[in-house]
Motif scaffolding. Structure first.
Motif, PDB file in Angstrom:
ATOM      1  N   THR A  70      57.070  47.060  81.305  1.00  0.00           N
ATOM      2  CA  THR A  70      57.329  47.156  79.880  1.00  0.00           C
ATOM      3  C   THR A  70      56.310  48.110  79.270  1.00  0.00           C
ATOM      4  O   THR A  70      55.244  48.343  79.834  1.00  0.00           O
ATOM      5  CB  THR A  70      57.234  45.790  79.194  1.00  0.00           C
ATOM      6  N   MET A  71      56.632  48.655  78.119  1.00  0.00           N
ATOM      7  CA  MET A  71      55.779  49.671  77.520  1.00  0.00           C
ATOM      8  C   MET A  71      54.890  49.135  76.384  1.00  0.00           C
ATOM      9  O   MET A  71      54.342  49.918  75.629  1.00  0.00           O
ATOM     10  CB  MET A  71      56.636  50.827  77.006  1.00  0.00           C
ATOM     11  N   GLU A  72      54.760  47.815  76.259  1.00  0.00           N
ATOM     12  CA  GLU A  72      53.903  47.301  75.191  1.00  0.00           C
ATOM     13  C   GLU A  72      52.449  47.650  75.478  1.00  0.00           C
ATOM     14  O   GLU A  72      52.024  47.692  76.629  1.00  0.00           O
ATOM     15  CB  GLU A  72      54.077  45.794  74.997  1.00  0.00           C
ATOM     16  N   TYR A  73      51.726  47.939  74.416  1.00  0.00           N
ATOM     17  CA  TYR A  73      50.319  48.306  74.548  1.00  0.00           C
ATOM     18  C   TYR A  73      49.477  47.046  74.427  1.00  0.00           C
ATOM     19  O   TYR A  73      49.648  46.257  73.501  1.00  0.00           O
ATOM     20  CB  TYR A  73      49.917  49.296  73.449  1.00  0.00           C
ATOM     21  N   ARG A  74      48.575  46.845  75.365  1.00  0.00           N
ATOM     22  CA  ARG A  74      47.639  45.732  75.329  1.00  0.00           C
ATOM     23  C   ARG A  74      46.225  46.278  75.312  1.00  0.00           C
ATOM     24  O   ARG A  74      45.801  46.947  76.263  1.00  0.00           O
ATOM     25  CB  ARG A  74      47.794  44.855  76.569  1.00  0.00           C
ATOM     26  N   ALA A  75      45.517  46.023  74.227  1.00  0.00           N
ATOM     27  CA  ALA A  75      44.116  46.451  74.150  1.00  0.00           C
ATOM     28  C   ALA A  75      43.334  45.764  75.258  1.00  0.00           C
ATOM     29  O   ALA A  75      43.571  44.597  75.573  1.00  0.00           O
ATOM     30  CB  ALA A  75      43.539  46.087  72.791  1.00  0.00           C
ATOM     31  N   GLY A  76      42.433  46.493  75.871  1.00  0.00           N
ATOM     32  CA  GLY A  76      41.592  45.925  76.915  1.00  0.00           C
ATOM     33  C   GLY A  76      42.223  45.924  78.299  1.00  0.00           C
ATOM     34  O   GLY A  76      41.630  45.414  79.238  1.00  0.00           O
ATOM     35  N   ARG A  77      43.433  46.500  78.439  1.00  0.00           N
ATOM     36  CA  ARG A  77      44.085  46.530  79.752  1.00  0.00           C
ATOM     37  C   ARG A  77      44.041  47.946  80.321  1.00  0.00           C
ATOM     38  O   ARG A  77      44.295  48.923  79.639  1.00  0.00           O
ATOM     39  CB  ARG A  77      45.545  46.077  79.643  1.00  0.00           C
ATOM     40  N   LEU A  78      43.737  48.032  81.612  1.00  0.00           N
ATOM     41  CA  LEU A  78      43.738  49.298  82.331  1.00  0.00           C
ATOM     42  C   LEU A  78      44.755  49.180  83.460  1.00  0.00           C
ATOM     43  O   LEU A  78      44.754  48.211  84.210  1.00  0.00           O
ATOM     44  CB  LEU A  78      42.348  49.591  82.894  1.00  0.00           C
ATOM     45  N   ASN A  79      45.645  50.161  83.543  1.00  0.00           N
ATOM     46  CA  ASN A  79      46.690  50.183  84.556  1.00  0.00           C
ATOM     47  C   ASN A  79      46.356  51.220  85.622  1.00  0.00           C
ATOM     48  O   ASN A  79      45.922  52.329  85.293  1.00  0.00           O
ATOM     49  CB  ASN A  79      48.031  50.578  83.915  1.00  0.00           C
ATOM     50  N   PHE A  80      46.597  50.858  86.871  1.00  0.00           N
ATOM     51  CA  PHE A  80      46.427  51.773  87.983  1.00  0.00           C
ATOM     52  C   PHE A  80      47.743  51.906  88.720  1.00  0.00           C
ATOM     53  O   PHE A  80      48.402  50.905  89.001  1.00  0.00           O
ATOM     54  CB  PHE A  80      45.413  51.244  89.011  1.00  0.00           C
ATOM     55  N   GLU A  81      48.123  53.133  89.041  1.00  0.00           N
ATOM     56  CA  GLU A  81      49.203  53.354  89.991  1.00  0.00           C
ATOM     57  C   GLU A  81      48.519  53.590  91.330  1.00  0.00           C
ATOM     58  O   GLU A  81      47.718  54.524  91.464  1.00  0.00           O
ATOM     59  CB  GLU A  81      50.038  54.557  89.593  1.00  0.00           C
ATOM     60  N   VAL A  82      48.798  52.733  92.294  1.00  0.00           N
ATOM     61  CA  VAL A  82      48.102  52.762  93.581  1.00  0.00           C
ATOM     62  C   VAL A  82      49.050  53.249  94.672  1.00  0.00           C
ATOM     63  O   VAL A  82      50.124  52.690  94.872  1.00  0.00           O
ATOM     64  CB  VAL A  82      47.550  51.368  93.935  1.00  0.00           C
ATOM     65  N   LYS A  83      48.627  54.296  95.361  1.00  0.00           N
ATOM     66  CA  LYS A  83      49.400  54.852  96.475  1.00  0.00           C
ATOM     67  C   LYS A  83      48.476  54.974  97.678  1.00  0.00           C
ATOM     68  O   LYS A  83      47.384  55.549  97.563  1.00  0.00           O
ATOM     69  CB  LYS A  83      49.958  56.214  96.093  1.00  0.00           C
ATOM     70  N   ASP A  84      48.886  54.407  98.790  1.00  0.00           N
ATOM     71  CA  ASP A  84      48.095  54.443 100.029  1.00  0.00           C
ATOM     72  C   ASP A  84      46.687  53.903  99.819  1.00  0.00           C
ATOM     73  O   ASP A  84      45.712  54.428 100.371  1.00  0.00           O
ATOM     74  CB  ASP A  84      48.042  55.864 100.602  1.00  0.00           C
ATOM     75  N   GLY A  85      46.560  52.860  98.984  1.00  0.00           N
ATOM     76  CA  GLY A  85      45.274  52.195  98.780  1.00  0.00           C
ATOM     77  C   GLY A  85      44.333  52.886  97.815  1.00  0.00           C
ATOM     78  O   GLY A  85      43.228  52.424  97.593  1.00  0.00           O
ATOM     79  N   ARG A  86      44.771  53.988  97.205  1.00  0.00           N
ATOM     80  CA  ARG A  86      43.928  54.738  96.263  1.00  0.00           C
ATOM     81  C   ARG A  86      44.620  54.854  94.922  1.00  0.00           C
ATOM     82  O   ARG A  86      45.840  54.894  94.832  1.00  0.00           O
ATOM     83  CB  ARG A  86      43.619  56.122  96.793  1.00  0.00           C
ATOM     84  N   VAL A  87      43.814  54.959  93.875  1.00  0.00           N
ATOM     85  CA  VAL A  87      44.350  55.116  92.527  1.00  0.00           C
ATOM     86  C   VAL A  87      44.854  56.548  92.375  1.00  0.00           C
ATOM     87  O   VAL A  87      44.089  57.505  92.504  1.00  0.00           O
ATOM     88  CB  VAL A  87      43.273  54.820  91.446  1.00  0.00           C
ATOM     89  N   ALA A  88      46.167  56.670  92.137  1.00  0.00           N
ATOM     90  CA  ALA A  88      46.782  57.987  91.965  1.00  0.00           C
ATOM     91  C   ALA A  88      46.875  58.367  90.487  1.00  0.00           C
ATOM     92  O   ALA A  88      46.896  59.541  90.135  1.00  0.00           O
ATOM     93  CB  ALA A  88      48.190  57.999  92.571  1.00  0.00           C
ATOM     94  N   ARG A  89      46.891  57.358  89.634  1.00  0.00           N
ATOM     95  CA  ARG A  89      46.998  57.579  88.188  1.00  0.00           C
ATOM     96  C   ARG A  89      46.428  56.355  87.481  1.00  0.00           C
ATOM     97  O   ARG A  89      46.526  55.236  88.005  1.00  0.00           O
ATOM     98  CB  ARG A  89      48.475  57.743  87.825  1.00  0.00           C
ATOM     99  N   ALA A  90      45.826  56.548  86.318  1.00  0.00           N
ATOM    100  CA  ALA A  90      45.281  55.436  85.537  1.00  0.00           C
ATOM    101  C   ALA A  90      45.529  55.684  84.066  1.00  0.00           C
ATOM    102  O   ALA A  90      45.464  56.838  83.607  1.00  0.00           O
ATOM    103  CB  ALA A  90      43.780  55.269  85.811  1.00  0.00           C
ATOM    104  N   TRP A  91      45.842  54.612  83.317  1.00  0.00           N
ATOM    105  CA  TRP A  91      46.069  54.743  81.875  1.00  0.00           C
ATOM    106  C   TRP A  91      45.779  53.417  81.182  1.00  0.00           C
ATOM    107  O   TRP A  91      45.807  52.364  81.774  1.00  0.00           O
ATOM    108  CB  TRP A  91      47.490  55.229  81.579  1.00  0.00           C
ATOM    109  N   LYS A  92      45.461  53.542  79.889  1.00  0.00           N
ATOM    110  CA  LYS A  92      45.155  52.369  79.061  1.00  0.00           C
ATOM    111  C   LYS A  92      46.440  51.660  78.639  1.00  0.00           C
ATOM    112  O   LYS A  92      47.482  52.280  78.524  1.00  0.00           O
ATOM    113  CB  LYS A  92      44.416  52.797  77.799  1.00  0.00           C
ATOM    114  N   GLY A  93      46.304  50.383  78.366  1.00  0.00           N
ATOM    115  CA  GLY A  93      47.385  49.647  77.740  1.00  0.00           C
ATOM    116  C   GLY A  93      48.124  48.748  78.615  1.00  0.00           C
ATOM    117  O   GLY A  93      49.024  48.070  78.367  1.00  0.00           O
TER     118      GLY A  93
END
Length: 71
Positions: A48-71
């Motif tokens: 879902t696209m709701e924004y949550r203050a204090g949350r950090l999202n990681f897209e993980v590929k092959d055990g490594r963070v490929a992308r990171a964004w707030k919310g």
């Protein structure tokens, strides 16, 4: 009347700093830096696209963070 709650603020931290790190190391570091919620997602995961203050999202590929964004 009850006071209006104040949402937590995001830590003063750049999500780009986590890209390339091992997922477990990135999560540990993010929590040390004040993120209240850290969410690791596989590439292409539907979220879902709701924004949550204090949350950090990681897209993980092959055990490594490929992308990171707030919310």
């Amino acid at each position: 009347m009850a006071p209006t709650p104040t949402p937590p603020a995001d830590p003063q931290d750049s999500p780009d700093a986590y890209v390339g790190l091992a997922a477990d190391r990135a999560e540990h570091l993010a929590r040390e830096r004040g993120w209240s919620t850290v969410r690791a997602l596989a590439p292409g995961t539907i979220i879902t696209m709701e924004y949550r203050a204090g949350r950090l999202n990681f897209e993980v590929k092959d055990g490594r963070v490929a992308r990171a964004w707030k919310g």
